[in-house]
Enzyme design. Structure first.
Site, PDB file in Angstrom:
ATOM      1  N   GLY A 112      -5.070  -2.386   5.093  1.00 35.87           N
ATOM      2  CA  GLY A 112      -4.282  -3.513   4.586  1.00 35.87           C
ATOM      3  C   GLY A 112      -4.918  -4.862   4.878  1.00 35.87           C
ATOM      4  O   GLY A 112      -5.060  -5.713   3.991  1.00 35.87           O
ATOM      5  N   ARG A 113      -5.358  -5.085   6.113  1.00 37.04           N
ATOM      6  CA  ARG A 113      -5.883  -6.410   6.487  1.00 37.04           C
ATOM      7  C   ARG A 113      -7.289  -6.657   5.974  1.00 37.04           C
ATOM      8  O   ARG A 113      -7.852  -7.721   6.190  1.00 37.04           O
ATOM      9  CB  ARG A 113      -5.808  -6.575   8.007  1.00 37.04           C
ATOM     10  N   LYS A 166       9.185  -0.871  14.359  1.00 29.95           N
ATOM     11  CA  LYS A 166       9.724  -0.514  13.032  1.00 29.95           C
ATOM     12  C   LYS A 166      10.733   0.620  13.158  1.00 29.95           C
ATOM     13  O   LYS A 166      11.811   0.586  12.578  1.00 29.95           O
ATOM     14  CB  LYS A 166       8.583  -0.018  12.118  1.00 29.95           C
ATOM     15  N   HIS A 216      -2.736 -34.005  17.369  1.00 28.87           N
ATOM     16  CA  HIS A 216      -1.533 -34.751  17.734  1.00 28.87           C
ATOM     17  C   HIS A 216      -0.438 -33.817  18.222  1.00 28.87           C
ATOM     18  O   HIS A 216       0.734 -34.180  18.237  1.00 28.87           O
ATOM     19  CB  HIS A 216      -1.070 -35.578  16.537  1.00 28.87           C
ATOM     20  N   GLU A 219      -4.522  -7.198  15.021  1.00 27.02           N
ATOM     21  CA  GLU A 219      -4.097  -5.854  14.609  1.00 27.02           C
ATOM     22  C   GLU A 219      -5.282  -4.891  14.722  1.00 27.02           C
ATOM     23  O   GLU A 219      -5.106  -3.689  14.939  1.00 27.02           O
ATOM     24  CB  GLU A 219      -3.543  -5.873  13.173  1.00 27.02           C
ATOM     25  N   GLU A 231      10.551  -4.724   4.448  1.00 29.22           N
ATOM     26  CA  GLU A 231      10.624  -6.128   4.032  1.00 29.22           C
ATOM     27  C   GLU A 231      10.312  -6.251   2.542  1.00 29.22           C
ATOM     28  O   GLU A 231      11.033  -6.897   1.767  1.00 29.22           O
ATOM     29  CB  GLU A 231       9.611  -6.988   4.805  1.00 29.22           C
ATOM     30  N   LYS A 242       0.841  -1.199   0.000  1.00 25.67           N
ATOM     31  CA  LYS A 242       0.000   0.000   0.000  1.00 25.67           C
ATOM     32  C   LYS A 242       0.882   1.257   0.000  1.00 25.67           C
ATOM     33  O   LYS A 242       0.665   2.187  -0.748  1.00 25.67           O
ATOM     34  CB  LYS A 242      -0.885  -0.051   1.244  1.00 25.67           C
TER      35      LYS A 242
HETATM   36  O1  F6P Z   1       2.111  -4.377   9.925  1.00 26.09           O
HETATM   37  C1  F6P Z   1       1.670  -3.100   9.673  1.00 26.09           C
HETATM   38  C2  F6P Z   1       1.170  -2.924   8.282  1.00 26.09           C
HETATM   39  O2  F6P Z   1       0.973  -1.564   8.065  1.00 26.09           O
HETATM   40  C3  F6P Z   1      -0.106  -3.701   7.993  1.00 26.09           C
HETATM   41  O3  F6P Z   1      -1.237  -3.098   8.467  1.00 26.09           O
HETATM   42  C4  F6P Z   1      -0.036  -3.835   6.522  1.00 26.09           C
HETATM   43  O4  F6P Z   1      -0.916  -4.802   6.075  1.00 26.09           O
HETATM   44  C5  F6P Z   1       1.414  -4.181   6.344  1.00 26.09           C
HETATM   45  O5  F6P Z   1       2.087  -3.391   7.318  1.00 26.09           O
HETATM   46  C6  F6P Z   1       1.990  -3.961   4.979  1.00 26.09           C
HETATM   47  O6  F6P Z   1       1.988  -2.617   4.598  1.00 26.09           O
HETATM   48  P1  F6P Z   1       2.177  -2.170   3.089  1.00 26.09           P
HETATM   49  O7  F6P Z   1       1.056  -2.747   2.291  1.00 26.09           O
HETATM   50  O8  F6P Z   1       2.146  -0.684   3.087  1.00 26.09           O
HETATM   51  O9  F6P Z   1       3.500  -2.695   2.603  1.00 26.09           O
END
Ligand code: F6P
Length: 535
Positions: free
Chosen positions: A254-255, A500, A371, A340, A202, A196
């Site tokens: 995002g979620r 972060k 199990h 979250e 990452e 987003k």
């Molecule tokens: O973990 C925090 C967060 O902002 C989530 O809410 C989101 O889904 C994720 O990081 C990834 O963010 P982005 O889509 O901006 O890379």
């Protein structure tokens, strides 16, 4: 209201759930509800008529109807970020306009869906190719909401998968991308970067690594990359032109984003028509949530049962147990969706929240969990409310005997958790095996199951795209209802920021720069260890 519920809880202490069934032959029906084929059975809990009435009264007390209407109407209900929460607009296939700050967003939603369909069809048909010919593999790079939804759903809908192979890379651990790319051909692999913000460390680290890998291997990153983002300029700077970038608005968290462009990899895997079926399932759950009275409303009853267990009974965790191997990623998906969203300790107005908000959500598919950790569920000292999910039929008609065993296991577990095994029953069992005297007593004590452990069961005819849409929308609305009743904002996530920020400042320290100083003793010692032992 919570006090009244606590009093009802105290009155129910020691009562056997099994007795509730003995007193009321219709309990299973009276404490189950159904929406378009999806059935929630919450009869194996302590909830009785009085408790249900008090719980449903919370909805009016908290003005749930008005909050629900506000959400669907595009009001800025995410008050800390001044945003709407309009994921429902992404599946509003047959609905009317949805207006956010004076603008109907539906034309934009429909246009984006159309672009996704054209793009997915082109990748699937081979009209869009890599340097080495038709696309054989798609690697989706993203994390959190930009990964968990499509990754979970791609596995869930494996029987409908007829497009290129899909791979999901999320972790910044180089092992993830290295293991994924090593079997792929850079000339026929497509990479989609989902972020987003297009800044998530990452995702950007993995995107650069994938770009280098493709260029080194004879592929063309300028041709074989796409992006899903609402930061088009940053995607452009990375080298992905607007015609291969799909935007989504800030009113989709995002979620909650699997229904729109973030679902593109899923659409590539299963095809546009199947994806639309998935959206229709979500829309059907929206319609149900908006129309059904509280006592017959699936998301509402799931939320109220959840609040009863976490907030009133005080159980700190909840196990999600899909007896459906293809829902193996559902617990992880729900961890983000629920924890979250509702893992907060401040109410919407800034005051501290009294009492527990979201429980810890965890789980694994059945029968594997049986199990592993079911020992604790049955005989441990903590009570863990369990949520079972089961399909009436699988997708493998020639393996129907597997499915019968799966169903039998699922039903047996919830029954065993509820009924348990009394000391008398345990002793009788040991005696039948020839035990006697003090040794029989000692052995029998290990074989007693306290029982009275609550569970709910969500059952559905088959894990089709429509049903998956219903299930995901059901959980989304459950989270929303819990948030409204708890008085918190389910749509922000400031809790992910601090770690972060600290990771950013620790990077240079790991590279040997001591100027930042000010490390606490433990972190300093860990840094020293890594410096001594690292490359
Ligand atoms: O973990 C925090 C967060 O902002 C989530 O809410 C989101 O889904 C994720 O990081 C990834 O963010 P982005 O889509 O901006 O890379």
């Amino acid at each position: 209201m919570w006090r009244e519920l606590k009093a009802l809880h105290d009155q129910a202490q020691g009562r056997r759930i099994g007795e509730l069934f003995e007193k009321d032959r219709n309990r299973a029906d009276r404490f189950s509800i159904e929406a378009d084929g999806v059935r929630l059975d919450y009869s194996k809990t302590q909830i009785d008529d009085g408790i249900r009435k008090t719980l449903t009264a919370l909805c009016d007390r908290r003005d749930l109807a008005a909050r629900r209407a506000a959400m669907f109407a595009g009001a800025l209900i995410n008050e800390t970020e001044h945003r709407a929460a309009l994921h429902s607009a992404l599946r509003n296939l047959d609905g009317g306009p949805v207006v956010v700050e004076g603008v109907d967003v539906m034309p934009q939603v429909r246009a984006c869906l159309g672009r996704m369909q054209t793009f997915a069809a082109a990748v699937r048909s081979g009209a869009l190719t890599g340097c080495g010919g038709p696309v054989t593999d798609v690697v989706n790079i993203g994390i959190g909401g930009s990964d968990l939804g499509p990754a979970m759903a791609t596995l869930a809908l494996a029987p409908y998968h007829d497009g290129p192979r899909l791979h999901y890379v999320s972790n910044v651990d180089g092992a993830h991308i290295a293991d994924t790319l090593k079997a792929l051909d850079p000339k026929t692999t497509w990479v989609n970067v989902s972020s987003k913000t297009f800044t998530t460390v990452e995702t950007m680290t993995n995107a650069h690594t994938a770009r280098d890998w493709m260029a080194r291997g004879g592929g063309d990153p300028a041709r074989q990359f796409s992006a899903i983002t609402n930061a088009m300029e940053r995607a452009g700077d990375f080298g992905i032109p607007p015609e291969r970038a799909f935007g989504f608005a800030d009113w989709v968290g995002g979620r909650y984003s699997i229904w729109g462009p973030i679902g593109l990899p899923l659409m590539i895997a299963v095809g546009p028509e199947t994806f639309i079926e998935f959206l229709r399932g979500g829309q059907a759950m929206d319609d149900h949530f908006r129309a059904a009275p509280w006592g017959e409303n699936l998301p509402v009853l799931m939320a109220l049962t959840g609040l009863w267990h976490s907030r009133v009974c005080g159980y700190p965790t909840r196990a999600v147990l899909p007896y459906d191997q293809r829902l193996a990623r559902l617990p992880a998906y729900l961890q983000q969706l629920e924890m979250e969203s509702n893992g907060k300790s401040v109410a919407m107005d800034g005051s501290p929240v009294m009492g527990r908000t979201g429980p810890i959500v965890w789980g694994e598919p059945g029968t594997n969990g049986q199990h592993a950790f079911f020992q604790l569920l049955h005989q441990g000292t903590d009570v863990v409310p369990c949520e079972f999910l089961i399909a009436a039929r699988g997708h493998e008609p020639d393996l129907a005997h597997h499915h019968r065993l799966l169903i039998a296991s699922c039903l047996a577990q919830s029954k065993a958790l509820m009924l348990g095994r009394s000391p008398e029953q345990a002793r009788a069992k040991m005696a039948a095996q020839g035990g006697e005297g003090a040794e029989l007593d000692r052995q029998a004590r290990h074989r007693v199951f306290a029982g009275n452990r609550p569970s709910v069961t969500l059952s559905y005819p088959q894990l089709t795209p429509f049903v998956l849409g219903q299930i995901i929308a059901l959980y989304e609305h459950r989270v929303f209802v819990e948030g409204v009743i708890l008085g918190i904002n389910s749509f922000d996530q400031f809790g992910v920021e601090l770690g972060k920020e600290m990771a950013t400042s620790l990077g240079p320290v790991l590279d040997g720069d001591d100027s930042t100083g000010g490390l606490d003793g433990s972190t300093a010692a860990l840094v020293a260890f890594v410096r001594r032992n690292g490359a």
